[in-house]
Design a protein around this motif. Structure first.
Motif, mmCIF file in Angstrom:
data_model
loop_
_atom_site.group_PDB
_atom_site.id
_atom_site.type_symbol
_atom_site.label_atom_id
_atom_site.label_comp_id
_atom_site.label_asym_id
_atom_site.label_seq_id
_atom_site.Cartn_x
_atom_site.Cartn_y
_atom_site.Cartn_z
ATOM 1 N N GLU A 40 0.900 -1.208 -0.159
ATOM 2 C CA GLU A 40 -0.120 0.027 0.138
ATOM 3 C C GLU A 40 0.806 1.282 -0.127
ATOM 4 O O GLU A 40 0.511 2.130 -0.750
ATOM 5 N N ALA A 44 -1.499 -1.394 -7.955
ATOM 6 C CA ALA A 44 -1.307 -1.591 -6.660
ATOM 7 C C ALA A 44 -1.759 -3.207 -6.315
ATOM 8 O O ALA A 44 -0.693 -3.749 -5.433
ATOM 9 N N THR A 73 3.979 1.596 -0.992
ATOM 10 C CA THR A 73 4.637 1.627 -2.220
ATOM 11 C C THR A 73 3.823 2.198 -3.254
ATOM 12 O O THR A 73 4.073 2.947 -4.410
ATOM 13 N N ALA A 74 2.717 1.821 -3.528
ATOM 14 C CA ALA A 74 1.421 2.271 -4.593
ATOM 15 C C ALA A 74 1.218 3.727 -4.173
ATOM 16 O O ALA A 74 1.250 4.396 -5.282
ATOM 17 N N GLN A 75 1.174 4.325 -3.029
ATOM 18 C CA GLN A 75 1.025 5.800 -2.651
ATOM 19 C C GLN A 75 2.049 6.403 -3.118
ATOM 20 O O GLN A 75 2.066 7.385 -3.946
ATOM 21 N N ARG A 76 3.520 5.974 -2.631
ATOM 22 C CA ARG A 76 4.618 6.551 -3.048
ATOM 23 C C ARG A 76 4.726 6.798 -4.592
ATOM 24 O O ARG A 76 5.383 7.881 -4.979
ATOM 25 N N ARG A 77 4.491 5.746 -5.432
ATOM 26 C CA ARG A 77 4.615 5.845 -6.689
ATOM 27 C C ARG A 77 3.685 6.230 -7.425
ATOM 28 O O ARG A 77 3.484 5.933 -8.713
ATOM 29 N N ASN A 78 2.422 6.431 -6.796
ATOM 30 C CA ASN A 78 1.416 6.833 -7.539
ATOM 31 C C ASN A 78 0.639 5.995 -8.656
ATOM 32 O O ASN A 78 0.353 6.242 -9.450
ATOM 33 N N LEU A 79 0.623 4.518 -7.865
ATOM 34 C CA LEU A 79 0.174 3.555 -8.883
ATOM 35 C C LEU A 79 -1.627 3.676 -8.888
ATOM 36 O O LEU A 79 -2.042 3.968 -7.882
ATOM 37 N N ASP A 80 -1.813 3.042 -9.947
ATOM 38 C CA ASP A 80 -3.332 2.980 -9.870
ATOM 39 C C ASP A 80 -3.964 1.793 -9.262
ATOM 40 O O ASP A 80 -2.879 0.905 -8.939
ATOM 41 N N GLU A 81 -4.961 1.314 -9.083
ATOM 42 C CA GLU A 81 -5.568 0.436 -8.222
ATOM 43 C C GLU A 81 -4.930 -1.078 -8.716
ATOM 44 O O GLU A 81 -4.667 -1.934 -7.913
#
Length: 203
Positions: free
Chosen positions: A78, A91, A80-88
């Motif tokens: 979670e 993620a 990493t997804a936020q830091r890299r601005n990944l979509d759902e």
């Protein structure tokens, strides 16, 4: 005041857990004994009891640490997804990759989680089962966010269990150094998710 445990003490406990996990996987938890674990570790049973009071205490510490590790992996995915601005979807894919990276080095612990939780006492077993439920709930949330049109309340449990069915039993057939790596298998799982869940459901 009790003297704090040294770093060496904790390292020794980690070593015992590694040996015990392998022993349980090879011989089964019921068949393995404290003497077996001591012999494989090159120590005495009396010395082993210095670190753990019983075989069940070893099993609980093994599963306690491993289930906490799985929850940490979810939190890291979670973050990493936020830091890299990944979509759902990305993620979720990150989480699948992270789980399989962990499974590659923790196969014997995963065997114990799937096969041996039932041998714990009631209170300890419920704690481990609740952690497993937390893992399933978190993965279900990832799936619902990634594929909201396909994964909904009526089928979310089935879809989550299908995903776990693909990845949870890799220890039975996927061997490090074999023809397919864990990383390559993660990509296959992700491709199946995309092919099966990204498309609209057919009536």
């Amino acid at each position: 005041m009790a003297r704090p445990k040294s770093a060496t003490h904790e390292l020794k406990r980690d070593e015992i857990l590694d040996i015990a996990a392998q022993c349980f996987a090879d011989r089964s938890y019921p068949a393995a004994s404290m003497m077996d674990i001591a012999n494989i570790g090159g120590t005495s049973k009396a010395r082993l009891y210095h670190y753990y009071q019983s075989k069940e205490a070893i099993l609980f510490d093994l599963l306690d640490r491993y289930t906490q590790r799985l929850l940490v992996i979810i939190g890291q995915a979670e973050a990493t997804a936020q830091r890299r601005n990944l979509d759902e979807r990305a993620a979720l894919h990150e989480l699948v990759k992270s789980f399989l990276t962990e499974y590659e080095s923790s196969a014997t612990r995963h065997v114990a989680l799937l096969n041996d939780t039932k041998f714990l006492g009631d209170e300890q077993r419920e704690l481990i089962l609740n952690r497993q439920r937390d893992v399933v709930s978190a993965v279900t949330r990832f799936l619902r966010r990634a594929y909201p049109q396909r994964v909904q309340e009526h089928n979310q449990t089935a879809v989550a269990m299908m995903l776990f069915g693909m990845i949870n039993w890799t220890f039975t057939w996927l061997r490090p150094g074999g023809p397919m790596s864990y990383s390559a298998f993660a990509n296959e799982v992700i491709a199946l998710l995309e092919g099966g869940l990204a498309a609209p459901a057919k009536g």
